[in-house]
Enzyme design. Structure first.
Site, PDB file in Angstrom:
ATOM      1  N   LEU A  64      23.419  15.932  -5.561  1.00 59.22           N
ATOM      2  CA  LEU A  64      22.939  15.865  -4.177  1.00 59.22           C
ATOM      3  C   LEU A  64      21.537  16.453  -4.067  1.00 59.22           C
ATOM      4  O   LEU A  64      21.084  17.163  -4.970  1.00 59.22           O
ATOM      5  CB  LEU A  64      23.923  16.623  -3.279  1.00 59.22           C
ATOM      6  CG  LEU A  64      25.317  15.978  -3.198  1.00 59.22           C
ATOM      7  CD1 LEU A  64      26.328  16.929  -2.582  1.00 59.22           C
ATOM      8  CD2 LEU A  64      25.257  14.674  -2.405  1.00 59.22           C
ATOM      9  N   PRO A  65      20.837  16.186  -2.959  1.00 57.12           N
ATOM     10  CA  PRO A  65      19.432  16.620  -2.864  1.00 57.12           C
ATOM     11  C   PRO A  65      19.219  18.133  -2.947  1.00 57.12           C
ATOM     12  O   PRO A  65      18.381  18.588  -3.726  1.00 57.12           O
ATOM     13  CB  PRO A  65      18.977  16.078  -1.500  1.00 57.12           C
ATOM     14  CG  PRO A  65      19.913  14.942  -1.197  1.00 57.12           C
ATOM     15  CD  PRO A  65      21.220  15.321  -1.836  1.00 57.12           C
ATOM     16  N   THR A  99      19.818  20.227  -8.174  1.00 52.03           N
ATOM     17  CA  THR A  99      18.972  21.413  -8.349  1.00 52.03           C
ATOM     18  C   THR A  99      19.015  22.221  -7.058  1.00 52.03           C
ATOM     19  O   THR A  99      18.554  21.751  -6.012  1.00 52.03           O
ATOM     20  CB  THR A  99      17.513  21.015  -8.652  1.00 52.03           C
ATOM     21  OG1 THR A  99      17.497  20.170  -9.793  1.00 52.03           O
ATOM     22  CG2 THR A  99      16.670  22.256  -8.932  1.00 52.03           C
ATOM     23  N   LYS A 174      16.373  25.764 -14.720  1.00 50.82           N
ATOM     24  CA  LYS A 174      15.831  24.521 -14.145  1.00 50.82           C
ATOM     25  C   LYS A 174      14.615  24.816 -13.251  1.00 50.82           C
ATOM     26  O   LYS A 174      13.612  24.093 -13.274  1.00 50.82           O
ATOM     27  CB  LYS A 174      16.942  23.820 -13.339  1.00 50.82           C
ATOM     28  CG  LYS A 174      16.499  22.638 -12.512  1.00 50.82           C
ATOM     29  CD  LYS A 174      16.047  21.474 -13.356  1.00 50.82           C
ATOM     30  CE  LYS A 174      15.545  20.327 -12.488  1.00 50.82           C
ATOM     31  NZ  LYS A 174      14.878  19.289 -13.256  1.00 50.82           N
ATOM     32  N   LYS A 249      10.728  21.145  -2.879  1.00 52.11           N
ATOM     33  CA  LYS A 249      11.933  21.995  -2.776  1.00 52.11           C
ATOM     34  C   LYS A 249      12.045  22.895  -4.000  1.00 52.11           C
ATOM     35  O   LYS A 249      12.271  24.097  -3.901  1.00 52.11           O
ATOM     36  CB  LYS A 249      13.170  21.103  -2.667  1.00 52.11           C
ATOM     37  CG  LYS A 249      14.482  21.853  -2.760  1.00 52.11           C
ATOM     38  CD  LYS A 249      15.633  20.965  -3.240  1.00 52.11           C
ATOM     39  CE  LYS A 249      15.401  20.419  -4.618  1.00 52.11           C
ATOM     40  NZ  LYS A 249      16.558  19.864  -5.287  1.00 52.11           N
TER      41      LYS A 249
HETATM   42  P1  NAD Z   1      18.127  11.077  -4.164  1.00 46.34           P
HETATM   43  O1  NAD Z   1      17.635  11.504  -2.838  1.00 46.34           O
HETATM   44  O2  NAD Z   1      17.632   9.818  -4.788  1.00 46.34           O
HETATM   45  O3  NAD Z   1      19.731  11.007  -4.157  1.00 46.34           O
HETATM   46  C1  NAD Z   1      20.566  11.864  -3.432  1.00 46.34           C
HETATM   47  C2  NAD Z   1      21.736  11.024  -2.924  1.00 46.34           C
HETATM   48  O4  NAD Z   1      22.671  11.890  -2.275  1.00 46.34           O
HETATM   49  C3  NAD Z   1      21.319   9.956  -1.906  1.00 46.34           C
HETATM   50  O5  NAD Z   1      21.772   8.690  -2.346  1.00 46.34           O
HETATM   51  C4  NAD Z   1      22.004  10.405  -0.622  1.00 46.34           C
HETATM   52  O6  NAD Z   1      22.423   9.324   0.185  1.00 46.34           O
HETATM   53  C5  NAD Z   1      23.189  11.166  -1.171  1.00 46.34           C
HETATM   54  N1  NAD Z   1      23.788  12.108  -0.231  1.00 46.34           N
HETATM   55  C6  NAD Z   1      23.168  12.996   0.590  1.00 46.34           C
HETATM   56  N2  NAD Z   1      24.082  13.701   1.279  1.00 46.34           N
HETATM   57  C7  NAD Z   1      25.300  13.254   0.901  1.00 46.34           C
HETATM   58  C8  NAD Z   1      26.633  13.585   1.248  1.00 46.34           C
HETATM   59  N3  NAD Z   1      26.908  14.528   2.148  1.00 46.34           N
HETATM   60  N4  NAD Z   1      27.647  12.920   0.643  1.00 46.34           N
HETATM   61  C9  NAD Z   1      27.390  11.960  -0.273  1.00 46.34           C
HETATM   62  N5  NAD Z   1      26.143  11.593  -0.651  1.00 46.34           N
HETATM   63  C10 NAD Z   1      25.122  12.231  -0.063  1.00 46.34           C
HETATM   64  O7  NAD Z   1      17.843  12.332  -5.138  1.00 46.34           O
HETATM   65  P2  NAD Z   1      17.772  12.311  -6.745  1.00 46.34           P
HETATM   66  O8  NAD Z   1      16.374  12.033  -7.161  1.00 46.34           O
HETATM   67  O9  NAD Z   1      18.915  11.512  -7.278  1.00 46.34           O
HETATM   68  O10 NAD Z   1      18.005  13.882  -7.010  1.00 46.34           O
HETATM   69  C11 NAD Z   1      19.301  14.479  -6.889  1.00 46.34           C
HETATM   70  C12 NAD Z   1      19.187  15.922  -7.387  1.00 46.34           C
HETATM   71  O11 NAD Z   1      18.740  15.928  -8.755  1.00 46.34           O
HETATM   72  C13 NAD Z   1      18.163  16.769  -6.611  1.00 46.34           C
HETATM   73  O12 NAD Z   1      18.655  18.075  -6.483  1.00 46.34           O
HETATM   74  C14 NAD Z   1      16.928  16.717  -7.492  1.00 46.34           C
HETATM   75  O13 NAD Z   1      16.101  17.853  -7.302  1.00 46.34           O
HETATM   76  C15 NAD Z   1      17.544  16.678  -8.879  1.00 46.34           C
HETATM   77  N6  NAD Z   1      16.740  16.024  -9.934  1.00 46.34           N
HETATM   78  C16 NAD Z   1      16.086  14.853  -9.704  1.00 46.34           C
HETATM   79  C17 NAD Z   1      15.351  14.263 -10.731  1.00 46.34           C
HETATM   80  C18 NAD Z   1      14.606  12.964 -10.545  1.00 46.34           C
HETATM   81  O14 NAD Z   1      13.804  12.616 -11.438  1.00 46.34           O
HETATM   82  N7  NAD Z   1      14.823  12.224  -9.473  1.00 46.34           N
HETATM   83  C19 NAD Z   1      15.308  14.863 -11.992  1.00 46.34           C
HETATM   84  C20 NAD Z   1      16.015  16.044 -12.204  1.00 46.34           C
HETATM   85  C21 NAD Z   1      16.738  16.617 -11.165  1.00 46.34           C
END
Ligand code: NAD
Length: 300
Positions: A64-65, A99, A174, A249
């Site tokens: 999740l975000p 994260t 991280k 964030k």
């Molecule tokens: P994203 O915004 O693409 O995906 C998050 C998903 O969570 C969305 O599809 C959203 O609809 C869903 N969501 C939000 N609230 C929800 C709920 N209550 N129930 C169900 N689903 C819900 O984000 P991301 O890029 O996939 O990143 C996710 C996590 O991973 C973050 O914490 C980010 O910091 C970390 N991260 C991202 C990357 C990257 O390259 N994108 C790399 C490493 C770590």
């Protein structure tokens, strides 16, 4: 094994797809209908709520975000009622790969322990390309035996699995990693733009840096300059990838971690402010490499 996967975004969807490919029964939940459809198209099952997805699951993975979403999922909130922890049977394993802050990870893990639910924080590095390829790096915080139980699942999504320490230690690792990434991304953009303003071909400059002391994962695998690397979000208008707001964030989490112990992190602070300006200019949803545009010289 039945796995519930909560959060099928840029990272969660490809990670969940790899679990499906590995033969697990994966039931996903996301607020986005398009994300649910994409998981179904890949052979996964979908649910109407996180609770429904977790029904009968031995393992729950969340991606999740931010901390607010993770706390609301597991602990519940006043408006949305009880959290998932209240429903999970003892013996369930929870892997949170989002994260979030070290303190939030510890708070949720403590609540899980009180319910007899094992929990590890397992944030990842590698970006969407590694998520799709199943080559992520996992930084794990929690008990050794819980990590051992999680390994067969983590190994289907990642290549490197590190045990950083007790609960929250994965998140601390991280946050340190991503503070460095934010600094390196800003510095790389600045250096590339300087070369471009002086008439260099960014592809040639990137090749030179990539084989010199300025080499990094950013230069070689995630180059922010359009036209240098097919696989980088810069090649597709900075769509997808790792959102500027998520980097902002993470840099905020680094500032919190520094404040807690009165540490000085001047470059991390500068990077946080640069990404804050970039976000305020309307780029929050674009990949964080789009900060490249901020450094464009008037001469180029
Ligand atoms: P994203 O915004 O693409 O995906 C998050 C998903 O969570 C969305 O599809 C959203 O609809 C869903 N969501 C939000 N609230 C929800 C709920 N209550 N129930 C169900 N689903 C819900 O984000 P991301 O890029 O996939 O990143 C996710 C996590 O991973 C973050 O914490 C980010 O910091 C970390 N991260 C991202 C990357 C990257 O390259 N994108 C790399 C490493 C770590």
């Amino acid at each position: 094994m039945n796995i519930a996967f909560i959060g099928l975004g840029n990272m969660g969807l490809p990670m969940a797809k790899n679990l499906v490919k590995a033969g697990f029964t994966v039931t996903g939940f996301d607020l986005s209908a398009a994300a649910l459809q994409a998981l179904e198209a890949a052979g996964g099952k979908t649910a109407d709520s996180a609770a429904q997805a977790a029904d009968g699951a031995q393992v729950v993975v969340s991606m999740l975000p931010a901390a607010a979403h993770v706390k609301s999922l597991y602990l519940g909130s006043g408006q949305e009622g009880e959290g998932l922890l209240a429903r999970l049977p003892a013996g369930t394993l929870v892997i949170d790969s989002s994260t979030i802050s070290t303190s939030a990870a510890r708070e949720v893990a403590q609540a899980a322990r009180e319910k007899g639910v094992a929990m590890i924080d397992a944030p990842v590095s590698g970006g969407t390309t590694a998520a799709a390829a199943g080559t992520l790096t996992f930084m794990v915080g929690g008990a050794e035996q819980d990590l051992d139980q999680a390994r067969p699942v983590l190994e289907k999504m990642g290549k490197n699995i590190f045990h950083a320490g007790g609960h929250g230690a994965g998140q601390t690792a991280k946050v340190c990693n991503n503070m460095l990434l934010g600094i390196i991304m800003s510095g790389t953009c600045e250096a590339l733009q300087l070369g471009i303003a002086h008439g260099l071909d960014p592809k040639v400059l990137s090749e030179i840096m990539g084989k010199s002391s300025g080499a990094s994962w950013v230069v070689n695998s995630y180059n922010p300059c359009p036209g240098t690397l097919e696989t980088s979000p810069s090649a597709r208008g900075y769509i997808g990838g790792f959102a500027t707001d998520l980097m902002l964030k993470d840099l905020g989490l680094a500032m919190e971690a520094a404040t807690d112990i009165r540490a000085s992190v001047p470059l991390g602070g500068l990077a946080r402010n640069l990404f804050a300006l970039h976000s305020a200019a309307g780029n929050g949803k674009l990949d964080f490499g789009s900060i490249f545009r901020m450094f464009e010289s008037a001469e180029s």
